[in-house]
Design a protein around this motif. Structure first.
Motif, PDB file in Angstrom:
ATOM      1  N   GLU A  34       0.819  -1.208   0.000  1.00 18.28           N
ATOM      2  CA  GLU A  34       0.000   0.000   0.000  1.00 18.28           C
ATOM      3  C   GLU A  34       0.852   1.257   0.000  1.00 18.28           C
ATOM      4  O   GLU A  34       0.507   2.261  -0.645  1.00 18.28           O
ATOM      5  CB  GLU A  34      -0.922  -0.019   1.223  1.00 18.28           C
ATOM      6  N   ALA A  60       2.144   2.210  -3.458  1.00 16.94           N
ATOM      7  CA  ALA A  60       1.128   2.915  -4.263  1.00 16.94           C
ATOM      8  C   ALA A  60       1.083   4.400  -3.939  1.00 16.94           C
ATOM      9  O   ALA A  60       0.597   5.204  -4.745  1.00 16.94           O
ATOM     10  CB  ALA A  60      -0.237   2.275  -4.046  1.00 16.94           C
ATOM     11  N   SER A  66      -5.048  -3.142  -6.951  1.00 15.75           N
ATOM     12  CA  SER A  66      -3.590  -2.998  -6.891  1.00 15.75           C
ATOM     13  C   SER A  66      -2.957  -3.939  -7.919  1.00 15.75           C
ATOM     14  O   SER A  66      -3.584  -4.921  -8.339  1.00 15.75           O
ATOM     15  CB  SER A  66      -3.078  -3.339  -5.486  1.00 15.75           C
ATOM     16  N   LEU A 109      -3.658   2.762 -11.120  1.00 18.96           N
ATOM     17  CA  LEU A 109      -2.981   1.810 -10.236  1.00 18.96           C
ATOM     18  C   LEU A 109      -1.521   2.184  -9.960  1.00 18.96           C
ATOM     19  O   LEU A 109      -0.980   1.823  -8.913  1.00 18.96           O
ATOM     20  CB  LEU A 109      -3.035   0.405 -10.842  1.00 18.96           C
TER      21      LEU A 109
END
Length: 370
Positions: free
Chosen positions: A70, A73, A168, A260
């Motif tokens: 996470e 990202a 993701s 993404l």
């Protein structure tokens, strides 16, 4: 025949055998025999052994588990943790062999089979789940970015269609599915973007394994077998131990047109590394040891004959020299005053003759001696 001559002849023969046969001829003969034995002649034992190696190679795999998917990202650099080894016995078999007489080469396809070895995997089973990038998804994205970046918008729609709107590019999956069993790819989609990308995948992705109508499985090692076409020229030599290591990485970067990866960092993402190797043992080592034993024996005889021949020739020369010295005339030692006594027959009077170089070489003796 006298002893010095016998020694000389014997030593010369031994020296000649050592130099001309053991040092010069034998290595050439040995090389010729090895080359002949290792030729990949159809039906020969060497060809059968080369085409289907009866012992497996060691194949160890270490994967990198993504621990901050996470955060990546949001622009943070990847943090990974190594998981492994996953140990496999690797069998290599050369099939579809074609001999090409015109250039003395051999063409073949290579079939590789992996069998999981639980005993050498340190308790790992392949059922472990790790966080890993979806390799096909990431491959499509990065390939498009490199080859045709203007199509990134279309690819983004195809990703949403084929992979059901993923949140993701990272997935949580079992190690065995990532490596061999495969992750599902759904090409039953009917939208334009998804159909277009699936058509390209079917044509170009050789690692896809059919799993039903328009459904496929994708894994890192692409199913059951790999095929490689090569040109082969036979070479002599036997590796007793060999190891090869290879690490797989992929570059990631921010892509504005793809949600993404919009905030991704510029980074090199490690995926996994593998080690492939072999250690010969058993009958193979025994055969090699027997060959090296013969070589050691020949090497010992080589130097025994060399130095033995030289020693015998030296002994013959020494004995011949001693013989010549013993046959030379003995010279009587003269008194310190350099004179030699001499007398006449029948005369008590003694006369001293001077001793000089001419005396030793033959001094004149008086003609009238009674």
């Amino acid at each position: 025949m006298q002893l010095p001559m016998k020694l000389g002849i014997g030593g010369g023969i031994m020296f000649s055998i050592s130099v001309f046969f053991l040092f010069i001829a034998f290595p050439k003969i040995l090389k010729s025999q090895i080359h002949k034995a290792s030729a990949l002649i159809p039906g020969s034992e060497m060809r059968n052994l080369w085409a289907d190696l009866p012992i497996p190679l060691d194949f160890r795999i270490f994967l990198f588990n993504i621990t901050n998917a996470e955060a990546i990202a949001q622009g943070e650099n990847p943090i990974v943790k190594e998981v492994g080894p996953f140990f496999y016995d690797e069998y290599k078999q050369k099939v579809d062999l074609v001999d090409r007489e015109e250039d003395d080469t051999l063409e073949y396809s290579l079939k590789t089979t992996w069998k999981f070895n639980a005993a050498k995997s340190n308790g790992l089973t392949g059922e472990e789940e790790i966080v890993f990038p979806h390799l096909l998804m990431l491959g499509i994205i990065m390939g498009t970015l490199k080859e045709k970046p203007t199509a990134m918008g279309l690819v983004g729609k195809a990703i949403n269609s084929i992979f059901q709107k993923p949140e993701s590019i990272f997935i949580k999956a079992k190690v065995k599915d990532i490596l061999f069993d495969g992750l599902p790819i759904d090409c039953t989609v009917t939208d334009f973007a998804g159909s277009a990308v699936c058509t390209i995948l079917k044509e170009q992705a050789a690692d896809l394994v059919n799993d039903g109508e328009n459904k496929y499985l994708f894994s890192f090692f692409g199913g059951d077998e790999h095929e490689i076409f090569v040109e082969f020229e036979p070479m002599t030599g036997t590796p007793v131990s060999a190891r090869k290591r290879l690490q797989f990485n992929i570059f990631i970067q921010p892509i504005d047109k793809l949600k993404l990866m919009k905030n991704f960092p510029y980074a090199l993402l490690p995926l996994l590394w593998v080690e492939e190797g072999i250690l010969l043992e058993g009958d193979f080592i025994k055969q090699l040891k027997s060959v090296f034993t013969v070589l050691k024996v020949v090497a010992a005889f080589k130097y025994i004959f060399l130095f033995g021949g030289l020693g015998m020739c030296g002994a013959a020369g020494y004995l011949q020299y001693r013989k010549r010295v013993s046959n030379t005339m003995e010279v009587t030692k003269m008194p310190e005053n350099g004179s030699k006594p001499s007398t006449r027959d029948g005369d008590d009077e003694k006369k001293e003759w001077p001793l000089n170089v001419q005396t030793l070489q033959g001094a004149a003796v008086p003609a009238n001696l009674d």
